[in-house]
Design an enzyme around this catalytic site. Sequence first.
Site, PDB file in Angstrom:
ATOM      1  N   PHE A  38       0.867  -1.178   0.000  1.00  0.00           N
ATOM      2  CA  PHE A  38       0.000   0.000   0.000  1.00  0.00           C
ATOM      3  C   PHE A  38       0.898   1.220   0.000  1.00  0.00           C
ATOM      4  CE2 PHE A  38      -2.646   3.334   1.720  1.00  0.00           C
ATOM      5  CZ  PHE A  38      -3.834   3.121   1.029  1.00  0.00           C
ATOM      6  N   CYS A  39       0.782   2.047  -1.023  1.00  0.00           N
ATOM      7  CA  CYS A  39       1.624   3.236  -1.165  1.00  0.00           C
ATOM      8  C   CYS A  39       0.926   4.429  -0.523  1.00  0.00           C
ATOM      9  CB  CYS A  39       1.905   3.502  -2.643  1.00  0.00           C
ATOM     10  SG  CYS A  39       3.012   4.886  -2.910  1.00  0.00           S
ATOM     11  N   ALA A  40       1.526   4.957   0.524  1.00  0.00           N
ATOM     12  CA  ALA A  40       0.935   6.095   1.223  1.00  0.00           C
ATOM     13  C   ALA A  40       1.082   7.387   0.423  1.00  0.00           C
ATOM     14  CB  ALA A  40       1.590   6.256   2.584  1.00  0.00           C
ATOM     15  N   ASN A  43      -1.815   7.050  -1.894  1.00  0.00           N
ATOM     16  CA  ASN A  43      -2.973   6.567  -1.153  1.00  0.00           C
ATOM     17  C   ASN A  43      -3.725   5.470  -1.908  1.00  0.00           C
ATOM     18  OD1 ASN A  43      -4.525   6.496   1.166  1.00  0.00           O
ATOM     19  ND2 ASN A  43      -6.016   7.940   0.363  1.00  0.00           N
ATOM     20  N   ARG A  44      -2.971   4.594  -2.549  1.00  0.00           N
ATOM     21  CA  ARG A  44      -3.551   3.480  -3.302  1.00  0.00           C
ATOM     22  C   ARG A  44      -2.695   2.235  -3.083  1.00  0.00           C
ATOM     23  NH1 ARG A  44      -8.355   3.421  -5.084  1.00  0.00           N
ATOM     24  NH2 ARG A  44      -7.756   1.970  -6.689  1.00  0.00           N
TER      25      ARG A  44
END
Length: 107
Positions: A38-40, A43-44
Amino acid sequence: AASGAVDHFVCRRSGRLLPPRGFHIRVINEDILFLDHFCAWINRPIGLRNRKFFLLFLGWSTLLCVFGLVRCAVLLYRLYQYPEASAWMVLPFISFGSAVGGVPVPL
């Protein structure tokens, strides 16, 4: 699944049938196939459908950083070689920095 291994499972939250690397992400309330992470920053989650674009983003970002480092190294080398021309060589960077930062630089 002749050996008795489970190939798919049912998601407890959505009730959908998922493969072994499928996960439910609570933040966006979606099931993601082949979740990588999950890439902060965006946000996806990074999964099957957007891995290509994520790798392209990483590649171009790395290339841009390398280009910037090479450009700065060349500038510093030229400043070391020709100290009398230092004001003219630094001027584009000062004007760019002032435009980005919003702080006027008197010349």
